[in-house]
Every structure is written in structure tokens, then in C-alpha cells.
Design a protein around this motif. Structure first.
Motif, short mmCIF file in Angstrom:
data_model
loop_
_atom_site.label_atom_id
_atom_site.label_comp_id
_atom_site.label_asym_id
_atom_site.label_seq_id
_atom_site.Cartn_x
_atom_site.Cartn_y
_atom_site.Cartn_z
N LEU A 2 -56.89 16.68 109.99
CA LEU A 2 -55.69 15.89 109.71
C LEU A 2 -56.03 14.49 109.22
N ASP A 3 -57.14 13.94 109.70
CA ASP A 3 -57.51 12.58 109.31
C ASP A 3 -58.36 12.55 108.04
N GLY A 4 -58.78 13.71 107.58
CA GLY A 4 -59.58 13.76 106.36
C GLY A 4 -58.71 13.66 105.13
N ARG A 5 -59.34 13.45 104.00
CA ARG A 5 -58.62 13.33 102.73
C ARG A 5 -58.62 14.64 101.95
N SER A 6 -59.36 15.62 102.43
CA SER A 6 -59.52 16.86 101.67
C SER A 6 -58.52 17.92 102.12
N PRO A 7 -57.99 18.70 101.19
CA PRO A 7 -57.13 19.83 101.54
C PRO A 7 -57.94 20.85 102.35
N PHE A 8 -57.26 21.63 103.17
CA PHE A 8 -57.94 22.66 103.94
C PHE A 8 -57.06 23.90 104.01
N THR A 9 -57.67 25.02 104.30
CA THR A 9 -56.95 26.29 104.35
C THR A 9 -56.62 26.66 105.79
N LEU A 10 -55.73 27.64 105.92
CA LEU A 10 -55.40 28.16 107.24
C LEU A 10 -56.64 28.72 107.91
N ARG A 11 -57.46 29.40 107.14
CA ARG A 11 -58.68 29.98 107.72
C ARG A 11 -59.59 28.89 108.26
N GLU A 12 -59.74 27.78 107.54
CA GLU A 12 -60.58 26.68 108.01
C GLU A 12 -60.01 26.04 109.27
N ALA A 13 -58.68 25.89 109.31
CA ALA A 13 -58.05 25.31 110.50
C ALA A 13 -58.22 26.22 111.70
N ALA A 14 -58.01 27.52 111.50
CA ALA A 14 -58.16 28.46 112.60
C ALA A 14 -59.59 28.46 113.14
N ALA A 15 -60.56 28.35 112.24
CA ALA A 15 -61.96 28.31 112.66
C ALA A 15 -62.26 27.04 113.43
N ALA A 16 -61.73 25.91 112.95
CA ALA A 16 -61.98 24.63 113.63
C ALA A 16 -61.40 24.62 115.03
N GLU B 106 -55.36 33.31 113.45
CA GLU B 106 -54.71 32.73 112.28
C GLU B 106 -53.20 32.70 112.38
N ASP B 107 -52.60 33.69 113.08
CA ASP B 107 -51.14 33.67 113.17
C ASP B 107 -50.67 32.49 114.01
N GLY B 108 -51.37 32.20 115.10
CA GLY B 108 -51.00 31.06 115.94
C GLY B 108 -51.26 29.74 115.24
N ALA B 109 -52.41 29.62 114.57
CA ALA B 109 -52.73 28.40 113.83
C ALA B 109 -51.74 28.19 112.70
N GLY B 110 -51.34 29.30 112.04
CA GLY B 110 -50.39 29.19 110.95
C GLY B 110 -49.04 28.68 111.39
N ALA B 111 -48.57 29.15 112.54
CA ALA B 111 -47.29 28.69 113.07
C ALA B 111 -47.32 27.19 113.36
N PHE B 112 -48.46 26.73 113.90
CA PHE B 112 -48.58 25.31 114.21
C PHE B 112 -48.63 24.48 112.93
N LEU B 113 -49.39 24.92 111.95
CA LEU B 113 -49.48 24.17 110.68
C LEU B 113 -48.14 24.13 109.96
N ARG B 114 -47.39 25.22 110.02
CA ARG B 114 -46.08 25.22 109.37
C ARG B 114 -45.13 24.23 110.06
N ALA B 115 -45.27 24.09 111.37
CA ALA B 115 -44.47 23.09 112.09
C ALA B 115 -44.84 21.68 111.64
N LEU B 116 -46.14 21.43 111.40
CA LEU B 116 -46.57 20.12 110.91
C LEU B 116 -46.05 19.86 109.51
N VAL B 117 -45.98 20.91 108.70
CA VAL B 117 -45.39 20.77 107.37
C VAL B 117 -43.92 20.39 107.49
N SER B 118 -43.20 21.07 108.38
CA SER B 118 -41.78 20.79 108.57
C SER B 118 -41.56 19.36 109.06
N ALA B 119 -42.49 18.85 109.88
CA ALA B 119 -42.39 17.48 110.40
C ALA B 119 -42.83 16.44 109.39
#
Length: 331
Positions: free
Chosen positions: A32-46, A51-64
């Protein structure tokens, strides 16, 4: 500002603070603090999440509005980009996190502590929560000014007392590729977080982490010996209640500095009256006095302490965080 505007601002700040705290606990802050785009797969790995749980969280961040999602589609589901004002939103959320998360034991047990101040020792704070929220505030509240003051001196060896999660020292080592550093902190959790953060930043080989108290330097000054710059961020006031220890500690640092070295103390002065500072300064000062048995020194008391320790020159500068000041004492 209309009252409705204020309520909406407060609601957004609360949402930001909650989402960013969850992201921190999930291990996603670096993305989140980086300047580079990232994928769902990268977020789930981090985050080591499905991936389904990570995706739900990321979509909430998009909505916010904390993330933006590109329309580009790929086998990984597109890319996520942190919002342009992420740094400022994390900084603002830091005040809420410090006030309500880091100091939760003091808030929950306010009645017991008011009736019997000594009871506060029975309600310890979470060292990691303190370190993380302090890092969020410090990112814009005091780090930029302190970093500028330190980097302009081009130190080869930097020591950070009460380093917490190591954010300031890691930033310094990133900007000073020929420098080494020592991060000293009493919290085991904060030291572990500093090691992980240094590894992620690629400076682990130049960063030594010392799990010990700043008072221990009086008997063993090895960590600060021959340092060009020693920095102490909001930890020196912890020994103010023991004037003899504070004086010995200041003298120890001064005598240990390399020729031309300096001691940079970032700390707070109590109950500052100006409109910009008074609210948070009052909370910071009160919690320290009532629950931590720390009466913050005034600017003059800091100057007097440096003078007794033999420092030749002291300057004091107000910082963005309400009530905070940067003291630069030249040995």
C-alpha cells in the motif's frame, strides 16, 4: 466547515484507520505504501491468504478510495494501485490509531487509573501497536524534518534510540548508502518488526538491532560509541522522572559521539497552547502524566539538561506533529 462536513470527515478517517490497521496486521502495508501497481496474486502471497479472501479485502479498499483498480485484465485479475494521497491518509489515521489502539489499556481502565495512578503499570500497552502508530504519525509528523537534518550531515554511523519498528533509520540508510545504523529498542516486538522491515527494504546487512533499554547505555555505551549522529525519538522523556539517570545518559551520549557529532532529540513539550497544537498536545501530555508517570519537560528544561551534559550548542524547531520539537545538540 459545516458540522455535517466534519462528521463526514470523521467517518472517513475512522474507516481509513480501520482499513489501514487491518492491512498492517495482514502484512500488506509495504504494498500500500509503495508506488508500484500490484496484482491480487502478489497481495495474497504477501499476506499468506487465499486469493478469494484477499480479493474481498482489496475490493473493499477500492470502494473506500484507498486503492484504484486498473481496467487491464489478466490471468491475475488486473492491477491495484495505491491512492495518490495514501501517505497523507496514513499520517492522519496514525493519530486515531495511536490515541485509541496504542493507548487502549489506559482508555479502558481510565477510572482505575484516575483513582489510583499506580494501577497504570498493571495495564501495559502493546509495544507493536505503539511502534506502528508512531511510525504512521512520524511519516509526516516529524520524520521529514529530522531526516533532512541528519542526511545533510552525511553521517557514516547513525544510532536511533527507541527505534520502534525502525522506519526512520531504514529511511536514513536508504538515502545514505554508505552508512550503517543501530536500532535500539526495549520492545522485543518492535525489534522483530524492525528486522523484517529492514529485510524488505534491502538494508538488513547495514542495520544492527539492539534489544535493550536506553538507560543501559549509562553502563555500556557500545551501541552509541563513535556515532556521527544519535537520534532519540520520543523516548528520552521516559527517564525524566530520574534526573540523575537523564543527566548521565546525556553525558554518555556526548562523550561517545565521533568528533563533530550531534545528538538529535525528537520529543514533545507539554500542553502547548496554540490552536493548531492544543488538542493532541493535551491528550499526549495527559496520557503520559496520568498513565505513564511521565511529566514532559519544557523546552527550557531540555536546554538546561543539554547544557549540564556539556553540549556546546542547542537548537529547537517545532515540527508538524502537535507539541513535537526537534532539538539538535552539538557535542
Amino acid at each position: 466547515m459545516k458540522s455535517t462536513d466534519f462528521r463526514e470527515t470523521a467517518a472517513d478517517l475512522a474507516a481509513d484507520a480501520a482499513f489501514l490497521q487491518m492491512a498492517e496486521n495482514l502484512g500488506l502495508s509495504a504494498l500500500l505504501d509503495g508506488r508500484s501497481p500490484f496484482t491480487l496474486r502478489e497481495a495474497a502471497a504477501a499476506a499468506d491468504l487465499p486469493e478469494d479472501g484477499a480479493g474481498a479485502f482489496l475490493r473493499a479498499l477500492v470502494s473506500a478510495g484507498l486503492l484504484e483498480q486498473s481496467e487491464e485484465q489478466s490471468e491475475t485479475g488486473g492491477r491495484f494501485v495505491p491512492c495518490a494521497d495514501m501517505a497523507d491518509r496514513r499520517y492522519q489515521a496514525g493519530y486515531l490509531s495511536w490515541s485509541l489502539n496504542a493507548n487502549r489499556p489506559y482508555i479502558d481502565h481510565a477510572a482505575e487509573i484516575v483513582r489510583e495512578p499506580a494501577a497504570a503499570v498493571g495495564y501495559p500497552r502493546d509495544g507493536r501497536q505503539v511502534a506502528v502508530s508512531s511510525r504512521w504519525i512520524g511519516s509526516a509528523g516529524f520524520y521529514p524534518d529530522v531526516i533532512a537534518r541528519i542526511t545533510e550531515r552525511k553521517p557514516r554511523r547513525v544510532v536511533d534510540l527507541g527505534a520502534g519498528a525502525g522506519a526512520l533509520l531504514i529511511r536514513l540508510l536508504t538515502e545514505l548508502p554508505d552508512s550503517t545504523g543501530v536500532a535500539l529498542d526495549l520492545s522485543a516486538g518492535a525489534c522483530e518488526e524492525a528486522e523484517r522491515a529492514a529485510e524488505r527494504a534491502g538494508v538488513r546487512d547495514r542495520l544492527e538491532v539492539a534489544h535493550r533499554s536506553i538507560e543501559s547505555l549509562v553502563d555500556d555505551a557500545t551501541p552509541v560509541r563513535d556515532a556521527d549522529v544519535v537520534h532519540a525519538g520520543f523516548v528520552m522523556h521516559d527517564v525524566v522522572s530520574k534526573p540523575e539517570v537523564l543527566d548521565r545518559l546525556l553525558r554518555t551520549v556526548r562523550s561517545s559521539l565521533a568528533p563533530g557529532g550531534c545528538f538529535v532529540v525528537t520529543d514533545a513539550v507539554p500542553f502547548t497552547p496554540g490552536a493548531r497544537e492544543r488538542g493532541f498536545s493535551a491528550l499526549f501530555s495527559y496520557l503520559h502524566a496520568s498513565s505513564m508517570d511521565v511529566k514532559l519537560p519544557s523546552e527550557q528544561q531540555w536546554r538546561d539538561g543539554f547544557a549540564r551534559a556539556g553540549f556546546s550548542e542547542v537548537t529547537c524547531t517545532p515540527l508538524r506533529m502537535p507539541g513535537s520539537r526537534a532539538f539538535v545538540a552539538v557535542g
